[in-house]
Structure formats: C-alpha cells, structure tokens
Design an enzyme around this catalytic site. Structure first.
Site, PDB file in Angstrom:
ATOM      1  N   HIS A  72      29.420  73.674  57.933  1.00 22.42           N
ATOM      2  CA  HIS A  72      29.410  72.371  58.592  1.00 22.42           C
ATOM      3  C   HIS A  72      29.566  72.569  60.090  1.00 22.42           C
ATOM      4  O   HIS A  72      30.398  73.352  60.546  1.00 22.42           O
ATOM      5  CB  HIS A  72      30.554  71.513  58.043  1.00 22.42           C
ATOM      6  N   ASN A 130      28.233  67.152  66.053  1.00 18.63           N
ATOM      7  CA  ASN A 130      28.672  66.981  64.664  1.00 18.63           C
ATOM      8  C   ASN A 130      28.055  65.697  64.123  1.00 18.63           C
ATOM      9  O   ASN A 130      28.472  64.597  64.478  1.00 18.63           O
ATOM     10  CB  ASN A 130      30.196  66.915  64.613  1.00 18.63           C
ATOM     11  N   CYS A 161      32.457  64.601  56.101  1.00 15.70           N
ATOM     12  CA  CYS A 161      31.556  65.692  56.476  1.00 15.70           C
ATOM     13  C   CYS A 161      31.130  66.551  55.283  1.00 15.70           C
ATOM     14  O   CYS A 161      30.199  67.343  55.394  1.00 15.70           O
ATOM     15  CB  CYS A 161      32.205  66.571  57.536  1.00 15.70           C
TER      16      CYS A 161
END
Length: 329
Positions: free
Chosen positions: A256, A286, A116
């Site tokens: 994030h 996500n 990520c």
C-alpha cells in the site's frame, strides 16, 4: 481434477487530470516541497475536479478501460465489488452506481469498507466466489476521492492523499495461475488513531459535527506508522513461510502506497530488496483503496506470466493483510 483459482486476467487504472503538486500546496498551507518529499516521498497527487463528480465516476473510467482491454462485454460481468471509504452516498453502494452508469445489468454488486485495505479485502472476497464456481467474471474496483474528506488547512494530512481508481478482472483458472492465498486481519482498537468521526450513526451530520471538522480524516501519525510497518511486514513474512517460499521466489512486493518511509521500512523488515518493490506514491500520493490496483496498472509491463507477487496493505480500523498471487497475464 485441478484446483480452481481466481486469476487476474486484466488490470486498468484511472487518475484525474488535475495535478496538485507540492509547489501548489506550498501556496495553500504552511509546508515545503522538501518537507513533503523527505517525509512522504510524494511529489504530486491527482485531484478530481468538476461539478457533480464522485468516486463512482473514477471507478467507471477504470472499469470501462478494463472491459475494453480484456474484450469483456457488459452482459458477461456477473459481480462487481468496490473497495472504498468515500462512497458517493451512504447508500446505495458505489459499486451499484458504477454498474448503473456503465450499463452492467447481470451482476450483483456491493462495497467493502476496510479503508486502505479495501481493495485487498474485496479481492479476496471476489476470489472465493470465483473459486466456488458460482461466478466466472468478477470485477474488483479500488477507488477513493480522498480530496472529499481532507482538511486542506491540516498540513499533516492534506499533503498525503490523492484521488484515483483501479480495477481488475477475475476469472477461473485451473492451470495454477491466480490468487494462491490471503491472510487478512483487523483490530478495532486502531479506530482511535485513524478515523473519520462524522457522518455515521455515532456522529450524524450536524452543525456541531461540521464546526468540529468531524467529517475530515483524523490521523495520529506515530502509532499508525508503528502499527503499519509491523503489521504489513509480519503478514508478508507469514505468507512466505506458510508456502515454503523465500524472498528470492517473490518477483514483486506490492505494498500500500501510504508513505515512502513506511514502504521502505516494510521492505527492510521483510528483508526484501527495494528494486523489487512497486512504488508510485511520488505520482499519486495515497489513494487509499486505489493504491494497489494503480501499482499493478503502472507495473503491468514489468511483470511476466508466472511471477509470484505479494500484495500487502494496512488501513484505518485497523485492517491489514497480504495476498500471494501467481501472475496470469
């Protein structure tokens, strides 16, 4: 002589058309809209459907839009870096494939795998090439087809992830705008809590790896949550202190998009108001390396030239970091 910085001169995003809503997930796995929303903040996510489509195809759409938006020709691009954990193949790099599909011929390209944190790590890497004077137009892509590595019988992970891509163009700037600084960190001990076991040299694809579902994401939520909030909040504060700034000097915090609880806790620990925190997890879930550029794309109209913004991410491995940018568009 003014210091040369790498400035973001364009941003564009792409998400697939198919919407996987919480209502649809209720029909697939033992979960509810209320359970998903209260724990993750996600209402829907986009999923790439269609025969033969891969991460590169989403990256292509994001880059095409970026080139058109900035009036940049294919021949002008001299580097492409793609942050991804769901590359089309083990090799060649997905960045190579994106270039080939679009027709970019004068650039060298490669992938960055930091989960990520992939876009953040790729952005900082690209900035160094621009700052050095060797490259003038560098494209950074964050793209992941997370649906390709998700077990849709596992309600702890399948509700979280979606597919998408975002891209930015970096160009040299000598007027003070651009990427000011980055603090990037990693800790390999985190691999035990968030990983994909199958497909590498440790566990090559086999009947055993398939039977044991090694090719899907594994996440131990509690230690990941704890590490994510402490790591992102601490590195954001470290970056602010390093540059003698206050939270009032920062217009936007761009975290994030892992989980709304993580986002809210990071903001609270960094003592940063939520009204200046970019949040779009409710729409996309996500998307791993794509979350940061998709946020910049969604919020582009709300940013002004000269705004100080901080990007921060946390990913499997563990990897994490923060980047301070003076917005240049």
């Amino acid at each position: 002589m003014a210091k040369k910085l790498a400035a973001i001169t364009g941003v564009h995003g792409y998400v697939p058309d198919f919407v996987l809503s919480n209502a649809l997930l209720e029909e697939m796995v033992d979960t509810t809209d209320e359970w998903i929303t209260t724990r993750t903040g996600i209402k829907e996510r986009r999923i790439q459907k269609g025969e033969g489509l891969a991460t590169s195809d989403m990256g292509v759409e994001a880059v095409k839009g970026l080139l058109e938006k900035t009036g940049t020709s294919l021949d002008e691009v001299d580097m492409v870096i793609c942050g991804t954990v769901t590359g089309d193949m083990a090799f060649p790099d997905t960045a190579n494939i994106i270039c080939d599909k679009i027709g970019i011929r004068n650039a060298f390209s490669f992938d960055v795998n930091a989960a990520c944190s992939g876009f953040l790590f790729a952005l900082t890497t690209a900035a160094k090439f621009v700052e050095s004077g060797t490259h003038k137009k560098v494209i950074v892509v964050g793209a992941d087809k997370m649906s390709s590595i998700i077990d849709y019988t596992d309600r702890t992970t399948c509700v979280i992830f979606g597919d998408g891509a975002g891209a930015v163009l970096l160009e040299p700037s000598e007027d003070g705008y651009g990427i000011q600084d980055s603090i990037l960190k990693s800790n390999g001990e985190g691999r035990h809590y968030l990983h994909q076991k199958g497909g590498g040299s440790l566990n090559p694809a086999s009947k055993k790896s398939l039977d044991e579902k090694m090719h899907y994401i594994y996440q131990n939520g509690r230690p990941v949550f704890k590490a994510a909030v402490s790591s992102m909040s601490s590195v954001v504060m470290e970056l602010i202190e390093k540059h003698n700034l206050t939270k009032e000097d920062i217009k936007w915090l761009v975290p994030h998009q892992a989980n709304i609880r993580i986002i809210e806790t990071v903001a609270k620990m960094a003592d940063f108001p939520m009204e200046r925190v970019m949040v779009n997890i409710q729409k996309y879930g996500n998307t791993t390396a794509a979350t940061l550029p998709l946020c910049l794309w969604d919020y582009e109209s709300k940013m002004e030239k000269g705004d100080n913004i901080i990007l921060t991410a946390f990913g499997g491995g563990f990897t994490w970091g923060a980047t301070l940018i003076k917005w240049s568009i």
